[in-house]
Design a protein around this motif. Structure first.
Motif, PDB file in Angstrom:
ATOM      1  N   ILE A 207       0.794  -1.172   0.125  1.00 49.12           N
ATOM      2  CA  ILE A 207       0.032   0.260  -0.012  1.00 49.12           C
ATOM      3  C   ILE A 207       0.992   1.081   0.024  1.00 49.12           C
ATOM      4  N   ALA A 208       0.594   2.322  -0.792  1.00 49.11           N
ATOM      5  CA  ALA A 208       1.276   3.524  -0.685  1.00 49.11           C
ATOM      6  C   ALA A 208       0.383   4.714  -0.466  1.00 49.11           C
ATOM      7  N   LEU A 209       0.984   5.715   0.126  1.00 47.45           N
ATOM      8  CA  LEU A 209       0.651   7.183   0.230  1.00 47.45           C
ATOM      9  C   LEU A 209       1.390   8.032  -0.168  1.00 47.45           C
ATOM     10  N   ALA A 210       0.894   8.864  -0.895  1.00 48.63           N
ATOM     11  CA  ALA A 210       1.548  10.167  -1.510  1.00 48.63           C
ATOM     12  C   ALA A 210       0.952  11.533  -1.169  1.00 48.63           C
ATOM     13  N   VAL A 211       1.750  12.465  -0.913  1.00 48.77           N
ATOM     14  CA  VAL A 211       1.389  13.715  -0.775  1.00 48.77           C
ATOM     15  C   VAL A 211       2.139  14.847  -1.669  1.00 48.77           C
ATOM     16  N   THR A 212       1.368  15.862  -2.041  1.00 46.37           N
ATOM     17  CA  THR A 212       1.958  17.014  -2.566  1.00 46.37           C
ATOM     18  C   THR A 212       1.152  18.227  -2.426  1.00 46.37           C
ATOM     19  N   GLY A 213       1.899  19.540  -1.953  1.00 48.19           N
ATOM     20  CA  GLY A 213       1.076  20.442  -1.910  1.00 48.19           C
ATOM     21  C   GLY A 213       2.055  21.797  -1.741  1.00 48.19           C
ATOM     22  N   VAL A 214       1.150  22.873  -0.719  1.00 45.69           N
ATOM     23  CA  VAL A 214       1.707  24.132  -0.687  1.00 45.69           C
ATOM     24  C   VAL A 214       1.811  24.411   0.791  1.00 45.69           C
ATOM     25  N   ALA A 215       2.775  24.337   1.298  1.00 47.72           N
ATOM     26  CA  ALA A 215       2.877  24.685   2.907  1.00 47.72           C
ATOM     27  C   ALA A 215       3.010  26.084   3.124  1.00 47.72           C
ATOM     28  N   GLY A 216       3.645  26.868   2.272  1.00 45.30           N
ATOM     29  CA  GLY A 216       3.743  28.274   2.328  1.00 45.30           C
ATOM     30  C   GLY A 216       5.052  28.493   3.325  1.00 45.30           C
ATOM     31  N   PRO A 217       5.250  29.998   3.591  1.00 50.02           N
ATOM     32  CA  PRO A 217       4.328  30.879   3.556  1.00 50.02           C
ATOM     33  C   PRO A 217       4.174  31.502   2.077  1.00 50.02           C
ATOM     34  N   GLY A 218       4.967  31.188   1.072  1.00 48.50           N
ATOM     35  CA  GLY A 218       4.924  31.599  -0.279  1.00 48.50           C
ATOM     36  C   GLY A 218       4.666  30.661  -0.823  1.00 48.50           C
ATOM     37  N   GLY A 219       4.736  30.671  -2.314  1.00 52.12           N
ATOM     38  CA  GLY A 219       4.470  29.509  -3.298  1.00 52.12           C
ATOM     39  C   GLY A 219       3.255  29.206  -3.688  1.00 52.12           C
ATOM     40  N   GLY A 220       1.956  29.865  -3.172  1.00 49.27           N
ATOM     41  CA  GLY A 220       0.687  29.559  -3.554  1.00 49.27           C
ATOM     42  C   GLY A 220       0.365  30.355  -4.651  1.00 49.27           C
ATOM     43  N   SER A 221      -0.816  30.059  -5.301  1.00 49.00           N
ATOM     44  CA  SER A 221      -1.620  31.003  -6.351  1.00 49.00           C
ATOM     45  C   SER A 221      -2.864  30.932  -6.214  1.00 49.00           C
ATOM     46  N   SER A 222      -3.639  31.411  -7.295  1.00 52.20           N
ATOM     47  CA  SER A 222      -4.927  31.381  -6.978  1.00 52.20           C
ATOM     48  C   SER A 222      -5.569  30.025  -7.363  1.00 52.20           C
TER      49      SER A 222
ATOM     50  N   ARG B 228       1.757  19.561   9.427  1.00 54.12           N
ATOM     51  CA  ARG B 228       1.356  18.679  10.298  1.00 54.12           C
ATOM     52  C   ARG B 228       0.063  18.241  10.146  1.00 54.12           C
ATOM     53  N   GLN B 229      -1.102  18.989   9.730  1.00 53.48           N
ATOM     54  CA  GLN B 229      -2.255  18.564   9.242  1.00 53.48           C
ATOM     55  C   GLN B 229      -2.420  17.639   8.043  1.00 53.48           C
ATOM     56  N   THR B 230      -1.396  17.839   7.236  1.00 51.11           N
ATOM     57  CA  THR B 230      -0.838  16.878   6.068  1.00 51.11           C
ATOM     58  C   THR B 230      -0.719  15.535   6.650  1.00 51.11           C
ATOM     59  N   VAL B 231       0.142  15.476   7.425  1.00 56.29           N
ATOM     60  CA  VAL B 231       0.484  14.138   7.974  1.00 56.29           C
ATOM     61  C   VAL B 231      -0.567  13.514   8.501  1.00 56.29           C
ATOM     62  N   HIS B 232      -1.192  14.213   9.350  1.00 57.28           N
ATOM     63  CA  HIS B 232      -2.462  13.558  10.283  1.00 57.28           C
ATOM     64  C   HIS B 232      -3.441  13.241   9.145  1.00 57.28           C
ATOM     65  N   HIS B 233      -3.801  14.019   8.194  1.00 56.22           N
ATOM     66  CA  HIS B 233      -4.727  13.510   7.166  1.00 56.22           C
ATOM     67  C   HIS B 233      -4.509  12.397   6.360  1.00 56.22           C
ATOM     68  N   GLY B 234      -2.887  12.296   5.766  1.00 55.37           N
ATOM     69  CA  GLY B 234      -2.745  11.056   5.130  1.00 55.37           C
ATOM     70  C   GLY B 234      -2.523   9.783   5.974  1.00 55.37           C
ATOM     71  N   LEU B 235      -1.998   9.988   7.160  1.00 59.12           N
ATOM     72  CA  LEU B 235      -2.221   8.880   8.028  1.00 59.12           C
ATOM     73  C   LEU B 235      -3.741   8.493   8.388  1.00 59.12           C
ATOM     74  N   ALA B 236      -4.594   9.436   8.691  1.00 63.47           N
ATOM     75  CA  ALA B 236      -6.034   9.173   9.027  1.00 63.47           C
ATOM     76  C   ALA B 236      -6.638   8.402   8.007  1.00 63.47           C
ATOM     77  N   ARG B 237      -6.460   8.938   6.838  1.00 58.86           N
ATOM     78  CA  ARG B 237      -7.137   8.266   5.817  1.00 58.86           C
ATOM     79  C   ARG B 237      -6.709   6.828   5.432  1.00 58.86           C
TER      80      ARG B 237
END
Length: 168
Positions: A99-114, A153-162
């Motif tokens: 089984i595999a879990l993958a995450v990608t995202g924008v943690a900030g504070p910069g790097g985001g877009s609309s 931290r919320q990302t880690v929690h979400h990935g593991l909870a799911r």
């Protein structure tokens, strides 16, 4: 606020469920930089259920370590369900896991877009049964609030909870 104790409890629960199935976990992490793997391997005995982590923070790492195409990364965007799904599938194929879990995202504070504001997370999970049946990974997009540490931290929690729920 997600605590270290909550993350540890999730990892313990996942380890128990994986051991019961005689399964192993592989992760492909961008936004979290290996934090999911750290939480899992903090658990004594995790070597029986944790295989490896691909920490693919840069686009080049996603291409070199997981074999993602530059076309996919450009077309879908680094932070997308398509890239998260490709990361999970590639990690499962390249690892020695079930089984595999993958995450990608924008943690900030910069790097985001609309299109992908700070706090955006795209996650994917897949297992050997889905892959054998040629079913796509489960994918999800979430938006978290807070500073860089809180988003991660919320990302880690979400990935593991799911993951725990998938293994239920």
């Amino acid at each position: 606020m997600v605590t270290d104790a909550q993350l540890q409890q999730l990892a313990i629960s996942i380890g128990e469920r994986l051991r019961a199935r005689n399964w192993r976990l592989v992760t492909a992490e961008s936004l979290t930089g290996g934090w999911i793997a750290k939480i899992c391997t903090d658990i004594p005995g995790s070597s029986t259920w944790f295989d490896r982590a691909f920490v693919t923070y840069s686009p080049e790492a996603k291409q070199q370590m997981l074999g993602l195409s530059s076309e996919l990364l450009e077309r879908a965007g680094i932070v997308s369900e398509a890239v998260a799904a490709a990361m999970a599938s590639a990690a499962l194929t390249r690892g020695q896991a079930d089984i595999a879990l993958a995450v990608t995202g924008v943690a900030g504070p910069g790097g985001g877009s609309s299109a992908t504001p700070v706090g955006t997370l795209c996650s994917a999970w897949t297992d050997i049964n889905r892959q054998a049946q040629q079913q796509p990974p489960w994918v999800e997009t979430c938006h978290f609030q807070g500073d860089r540490d809180q988003v991660r931290r919320q990302t880690v929690h979400h990935g593991l909870a799911r993951l725990r729920d998938i293994l239920a």
